[in-house]
Structures are given as C-alpha cells and as structure tokens.
Design a protein around this motif. Structure first.
Motif, mmCIF file in Angstrom:
data_model
loop_
_atom_site.group_PDB
_atom_site.id
_atom_site.type_symbol
_atom_site.label_atom_id
_atom_site.label_comp_id
_atom_site.label_asym_id
_atom_site.label_seq_id
_atom_site.Cartn_x
_atom_site.Cartn_y
_atom_site.Cartn_z
ATOM 1 N N GLY A 27 0.712 -1.258 0.056
ATOM 2 C CA GLY A 27 -0.106 0.013 -0.005
ATOM 3 C C GLY A 27 0.832 1.224 0.113
ATOM 4 N N VAL A 28 1.841 1.373 0.983
ATOM 5 C CA VAL A 28 2.797 2.298 0.762
ATOM 6 C C VAL A 28 3.559 2.710 -0.555
ATOM 7 C CG1 VAL A 28 4.845 1.278 1.516
ATOM 8 C CG2 VAL A 28 4.478 3.515 2.546
ATOM 9 N N ASN A 29 3.723 1.802 -1.309
ATOM 10 C CA ASN A 29 4.265 1.876 -2.651
ATOM 11 C C ASN A 29 3.344 2.271 -3.749
ATOM 12 O OD1 ASN A 29 6.592 1.762 -1.521
ATOM 13 N ND2 ASN A 29 7.036 -0.442 -2.372
ATOM 14 N N GLY A 30 1.922 2.667 -3.449
ATOM 15 C CA GLY A 30 1.035 2.911 -4.268
ATOM 16 C C GLY A 30 -0.245 2.168 -4.676
ATOM 17 N N ARG A 31 -0.077 0.861 -4.308
ATOM 18 C CA ARG A 31 -1.367 -0.088 -4.510
ATOM 19 C C ARG A 31 -2.382 0.196 -3.590
ATOM 20 N NH1 ARG A 31 -0.602 -3.705 -8.999
ATOM 21 N NH2 ARG A 31 -2.545 -4.099 -8.409
ATOM 22 N N THR A 32 -3.573 0.612 -4.210
ATOM 23 C CA THR A 32 -4.820 0.845 -3.294
ATOM 24 C C THR A 32 -5.588 -0.587 -3.204
ATOM 25 O OG1 THR A 32 -6.090 1.420 -5.430
ATOM 26 C CG2 THR A 32 -4.880 3.176 -4.163
ATOM 27 N N ASP A 33 -5.153 -1.491 -3.628
ATOM 28 C CA ASP A 33 -6.003 -2.676 -3.926
ATOM 29 C C ASP A 33 -5.399 -3.833 -3.134
ATOM 30 O OD1 ASP A 33 -3.933 -2.943 -5.548
ATOM 31 O OD2 ASP A 33 -5.234 -3.598 -7.249
ATOM 32 N N ILE A 34 -4.313 -3.545 -2.344
ATOM 33 C CA ILE A 34 -3.891 -4.676 -1.466
ATOM 34 C C ILE A 34 -3.588 -4.093 -0.115
ATOM 35 C CG2 ILE A 34 -1.333 -4.007 -1.975
ATOM 36 C CD1 ILE A 34 -0.550 -7.036 -2.215
ATOM 37 N N LYS A 35 -3.856 -5.156 0.886
ATOM 38 C CA LYS A 35 -3.829 -4.735 2.203
ATOM 39 C C LYS A 35 -2.647 -5.200 2.922
ATOM 40 C CE LYS A 35 -8.962 -5.278 2.091
ATOM 41 N NZ LYS A 35 -9.406 -4.042 2.214
ATOM 42 N N THR A 36 -1.663 -4.142 3.168
ATOM 43 C CA THR A 36 -0.484 -4.514 3.692
ATOM 44 C C THR A 36 -0.359 -3.558 5.129
ATOM 45 O OG1 THR A 36 0.782 -3.434 2.239
ATOM 46 C CG2 THR A 36 0.627 -5.749 1.850
ATOM 47 N N PRO A 37 -0.985 -3.446 5.875
ATOM 48 C CA PRO A 37 -0.825 -2.283 7.147
ATOM 49 C C PRO A 37 0.289 -2.305 7.854
ATOM 50 C CG PRO A 37 -2.685 -3.956 7.655
ATOM 51 C CD PRO A 37 -1.986 -4.253 6.113
ATOM 52 N N THR A 38 0.783 -3.671 8.193
ATOM 53 C CA THR A 38 1.877 -4.119 8.973
ATOM 54 C C THR A 38 3.138 -3.476 8.101
ATOM 55 O OG1 THR A 38 0.915 -6.113 9.808
ATOM 56 C CG2 THR A 38 3.307 -5.577 10.512
ATOM 57 N N LEU A 39 3.608 -3.865 7.035
ATOM 58 C CA LEU A 39 4.536 -3.596 6.089
ATOM 59 C C LEU A 39 4.655 -1.819 5.832
ATOM 60 C CD1 LEU A 39 4.723 -6.764 3.987
ATOM 61 C CD2 LEU A 39 6.340 -5.876 5.541
ATOM 62 N N ASP A 40 3.048 -1.480 5.579
ATOM 63 C CA ASP A 40 3.260 0.025 5.292
ATOM 64 C C ASP A 40 3.485 0.947 6.432
ATOM 65 O OD1 ASP A 40 1.999 -0.643 2.720
ATOM 66 O OD2 ASP A 40 -0.016 -0.196 3.510
ATOM 67 N N TYR A 41 3.386 0.294 7.667
ATOM 68 C CA TYR A 41 3.903 1.029 9.188
ATOM 69 C C TYR A 41 5.275 0.794 9.135
ATOM 70 C CZ TYR A 41 3.847 2.863 13.566
ATOM 71 O OH TYR A 41 4.133 3.668 14.763
ATOM 72 N N LEU A 42 5.839 -0.448 9.009
ATOM 73 C CA LEU A 42 7.212 -0.330 9.046
ATOM 74 C C LEU A 42 8.162 0.348 7.977
ATOM 75 C CD1 LEU A 42 7.661 -4.150 9.402
ATOM 76 C CD2 LEU A 42 7.855 -2.468 11.022
ATOM 77 N N ALA A 43 7.594 0.487 6.763
ATOM 78 C CA ALA A 43 7.982 1.232 5.718
ATOM 79 C C ALA A 43 8.075 2.868 5.909
ATOM 80 C CB ALA A 43 7.470 0.947 4.243
ATOM 81 N N ALA A 44 6.818 3.367 6.429
ATOM 82 C CA ALA A 44 6.522 4.692 6.533
ATOM 83 C C ALA A 44 7.511 5.269 7.813
ATOM 84 C CB ALA A 44 5.129 4.834 6.835
ATOM 85 N N ASN A 45 7.923 4.222 8.696
ATOM 86 C CA ASN A 45 8.617 4.645 9.844
ATOM 87 C C ASN A 45 10.062 4.026 9.963
ATOM 88 O OD1 ASN A 45 6.750 5.976 11.760
ATOM 89 N ND2 ASN A 45 5.770 4.385 11.017
ATOM 90 N N GLY A 46 10.625 3.534 8.715
ATOM 91 C CA GLY A 46 11.783 3.123 8.608
ATOM 92 C C GLY A 46 12.463 3.447 7.328
ATOM 93 N N VAL A 47 13.280 2.923 6.584
ATOM 94 C CA VAL A 47 13.765 3.034 5.213
ATOM 95 C C VAL A 47 13.242 2.104 4.361
ATOM 96 C CG1 VAL A 47 15.772 3.334 3.735
ATOM 97 C CG2 VAL A 47 16.000 3.924 6.516
ATOM 98 N N ASN A 48 12.640 2.450 3.212
ATOM 99 C CA ASN A 48 11.658 1.767 2.148
ATOM 100 C C ASN A 48 12.525 2.071 0.785
ATOM 101 O OD1 ASN A 48 9.870 0.582 0.531
ATOM 102 N ND2 ASN A 48 8.636 2.235 0.586
#
Length: 491
Positions: A27-48
């Motif tokens: 989700g954090v990389n632009g996909r609105t149709d996939i549910k990845t809340p945990t990885l999105d949080y890690l990416a937003a608060n880490g280095v993606n």
C-alpha cells in the motif's frame, strides 16, 4: 566486567524473506487494492528502498546473492541449478555467528544439499515438498506428527500454476502459520547473553495459490487495479515465448488468481504482527532491526505475463524495508532511492550491525556514501534468456533471441508501457546502455556480440510447450515419493 553501553551493544536482527513478492505490492508503494498495513507502517517509519532489484529473478540464484553478497557471474548460477552447492565463501549467517551472534533460520532456504545450514546454528526447514532430493523437511515431519501425513498438497493446486482454491487443512497446518509459530518459539529461546540473528523465510506468495479463507474474504468486492498493458507486444517469437505462461488463463481465472495472490500477501503481513509482538513481549523489540525483502517478484498478468525470469518491474524490482529503533539514524542517509541489488543486502546488514564485511563480497553497504552508477541483471541461457541494464533514468532489457532491445524511461514510465528503443532522440541513450551491457556479458553470451555491437541470433519459430506434469504438480505424499524429477522447476 564492564557492562556494555547502548552504543556498544549489538542489535538483534529479524530478517523476513518472502518468495515472489513484487516491490510495488505494498500500500505504501502506491497499490490501493492490496492490504499490507503492517509493512506499510514499517516502511513509513523506517527506510523503504524503491529501486531494489533481484539481479537474477529466480529463486536459487537470487538467494545465493542474498546470502553471499556475490553476483550470479561469481556464484555461478543464473539459471536455477538445483544441485549446485553454495559457493565456498563466508555466508551472511556465518558472519553473524563469527561475531558472537546466535543465528537461527525457519522456513525456506532453497540450497543444496537441503540440510546445508549455510552458517546458521540451526534451521527448521520447509522446502515445499521436494522429496526428489531424498530429504524430509521439518514441516513434513510436523504434519505427520499432527495427523496430516502426506496431505499438504491435496488441495490440488500446482506450485507453478495460477489456479486457486482456499487452503484445505486447519489454519495451524498452513505453511505460513507454521513458519510463524516456529519462529516465535525460536525468539523465545534466545540466549539472553548474546545478540540474535533470526531469519524467517516464507514460501508464499509463490504458488500454489491456496490462501486461508478469511484473508481471501477480505478481497470480496474490492476492485483490483487493471493489469498493465503496453504498446510493444508485436507477436515476435520471443514475445510469444515469454507470454506463453499467462495464455492458458481466462479473464475470470486471472481475477481470482490476483485476489488469491494478494490474500497470501496479506496473510504474511498479518503474521509479521505476531513476530513483532513476540519480540516486544520478550523485551527484544527496542534493540532489534527488522528487515523485510523478497527473492524476486511476479508479473501476475501485467503485460500478459506471469511469474519471474524477466526484467520488467514486477518480476525484478523487489521490496526491501529496514525498520526498528536501531535503523532510525539511517533515515538521515536518504538511501531509499539508491539503485541496489540483492548482492548489496549482505554488506548493508553487516555494516549496520558493525560486523566486518568479507573481502569476497561484491555488493556495497547502502547506508554508506557508495552507490552504483548502474546495475546489471542476467537470467537464463536458453531461448528466453534475458539481460538488463538499469541506470537512474533508464532501463534496457535485452533478448538475444531475435536481437530484441527495449528501452524504458524509468522517471516517466515506471509501468514500462512504451518501448523507446526506436526513438531517434534517445539513440545516444540506447547506445550507451547497450555498451554497458556488452561490457557485462560473459561466457556463452559473448556469441551475441559482433564488433562490439549486440547482434543476438535469429529467432526460431515459436513452438508451444507441453508439460503433462502440469508444471511440477504435487500429489499424495505418503509414502514419501522418490526417484522422480521436478521438470516443472518449482523455483
């Protein structure tokens, strides 16, 4: 003895690896149709990392680069060599052990011999039912001990096909749940006097597409983004060859497959929460680096293709996320946009943990001032062999079969919809990237070059492939099968 300060204390590491997960499928990389809340949080608060590539996008060669820091040219596999031992160099796990770490792995290693621990203290193994190597893995032993002997593949879905149905046994017997539970047990067994390197390796979202029903239900009524199309499919033999895998599926089957694939991603995302929760409850979270990555991606019907062994973005660009308190200082490096490959993973992680990087390593530590002017990729040696040069601005994909070149503007066309190889205004770019590719070619590839110019070879007429083994279909695994060959190449 003087107690270590926080600056001296070595961080723990939880390395989470998946199989077939494209870098865009977050989700954090632009996909609105996939549910990845945990990885999105890690990416937003880490280095993606957003330009991280599998330089040989197929399982075994990719994992060899990941675990040794070597390029395919050096470690010797750019095909999928099932019975090739690991190169005789110090592995990632051995580096951690030599530095005083405990090193435990759970899940898929995909090495030969299967029980080679490649430097880990211990490995709790699941290898997708590969009995043809004469080994029984720990997941299969667990199945037998819990009343599921030989039943793990009775769902009937193939390991290299994109038909789908829900998982057929109890949730606890799903390989994703099993790997998570075994990893949580290892975390709880950590020696409190030593740092730990935990490697949790999931075999999904790689087919078979057998998601747990609750995760599949999450995609009911969710409209999926359209698959990517382009202006460069020309019906040439090489395009027919690379598209043959997707051709057998109807539009309805493709939609079901995409939702099932996404459900398997969401399942893993959910299980990562349990790993983090276990670290927290064991008092380890504050001192732990959490890393998420994949060995390669999957086209999943973009450009009318499936699977890997290709250099289009969804097959070769993979996720890599570094998160956790020990990583916060790295956000100041602004490394997330660097060009990078799997060989860079080992030196990056070792450098972050202040562990010496072996002289054999070819990759670079990404949180340093070093960078790649371009990255090179190679996969295959037969008709579908393909090579890649990726610079900051452009990507060149080359097929020697028919001498086909494709040039994409990665700033304006990340979806690779428009092949610019015939654009006269970019002739200098095509010439520059072709020259870089020629410099990287080695071995039999040199036959594709004449007087410094790529010439390839004439494309043979397309011949449709027939595989009555249904691309490595599994069956009933009791008694354990033997004396067979995995022609379908479950990578």
């Amino acid at each position: 003895m003087k107690e270590k300060t926080m600056a001296d204390k070595k961080p723990n590491v939880l390395m989470i690896c998946t199989d077939h997960w494209p870098g865009s499928f977050l989700g954090v990389n632009g996909r609105t149709d996939i549910k990845t809340p945990t990885l999105d949080y890690l990416a937003a608060n880490g280095v993606n990392f957003t330009n991280y590539y599998s330089e040989c996008p197929v399982c075994i060669p990719a994992r060899r680069s990941m675990m040794t820091g070597l390029s395919p040219k050096t470690h010797g596999d750019r095909v999928y060599s099932e019975r090739m031992p690991m190169p005789d160099v110090k592995t990632l796990a051995q580096c951690f052990r030599d530095d005083g770490y405990q090193a435990f792995a759970v899940g898929k290693l995909h090495v030969y011999p299967q029980r080679d621990r490649i430097g880990f203290d211990d490995v709790i193994l699941t290898e997708e039912g590969r009995y043809d190597f004469g080994e029984v893995d720990d997941y299969q032993i667990w199945l037998g001990e819990h009343g599921y002997l030989g039943k793990e593949f009775l769902h009937g879905m193939g390991n290299n096909t994109y038909y789908t149905r829900p998982w057929h046994l109890d949730e606890q017997a799903h390989p994703t749940n099993w790997v998570t539970l075994q990893m949580m047990k290892q975390i709880k067994r950590k020696d409190p006097k030593r740092p730990a390197f935990f490697y949790c390796s999931y075999q999904f979202p790689h087919p078979p597409l057998v998601p747990l029903q609750p995760f599949l239900d999450m995609y009911d009524g969710i409209p999926l983004q359209p698959v990517l199309s382009d202006d460069w499919h020309d019906g040439s033999p090489i395009m027919q060859y690379v598209c043959e895998g997707a051709g057998q599926y109807s539009s309805w089957e493709r939609e079901r497959a995409r939702k099932a694939f996404f459900a398997q991603c969401t399942h893993i995302d959910n299980q990562i929460r349990l790993l983090i929760g276990t670290l927290r409850e064991c008092g380890l979270l504050e001192d732990t680096i959490i890393v998420f990555l994949s060995d390669h991606g999957d086209m999943l019907f973009d450009h009318d293709m499936v699977a890997k062994r290709l250099f289009y973005e969804n097959a070769t660009r993979i996720p890599m996320i570094f998160a956790g308190n020990p990583v916060l200082k790295c956000r100041e490096c602004h490394a997330e946009g660097k060009l990078a490959v799997l060989a860079d993973f080992m030196p990056t992680l070792l450098d972050l943990c202040r562990i010496p990087v072996p002289a054999t390593v070819e990759g670079i530590p990404l949180f340093s001032a070093q960078s790649h002017p371009y990255v090179y990729g190679e996969v295959g040696e037969g008709t579908k062999a393909t090579r890649m040069i990726r610079t900051d601005d452009y990507k060149l994909i080359y097929y020697p079969c028919g001498n086909v070149l494709q040039l994409f503007d990665m700033r304006k066309d990340r979806d690779e919809r428009h092949n610019l190889a015939g654009d006269a205004s970019l002739e200098h770019v095509l010439r520059q990237l072709s020259g870089l590719l020629v410099k990287e070619l080695h071995g039999n590839d040199l036959a594709w070059v004449k007087d410094g110019t790529l010439v390839g070879y004439p494309a043979p007429p397309y011949t449709k492939k027939t595989d009555f083994g249904l691309y490595n279909q599994r069956g009933y695994h009791w008694p354990a099968p033997k004396d067979y060959q995995s022609i379908g190449k479950n990578a």
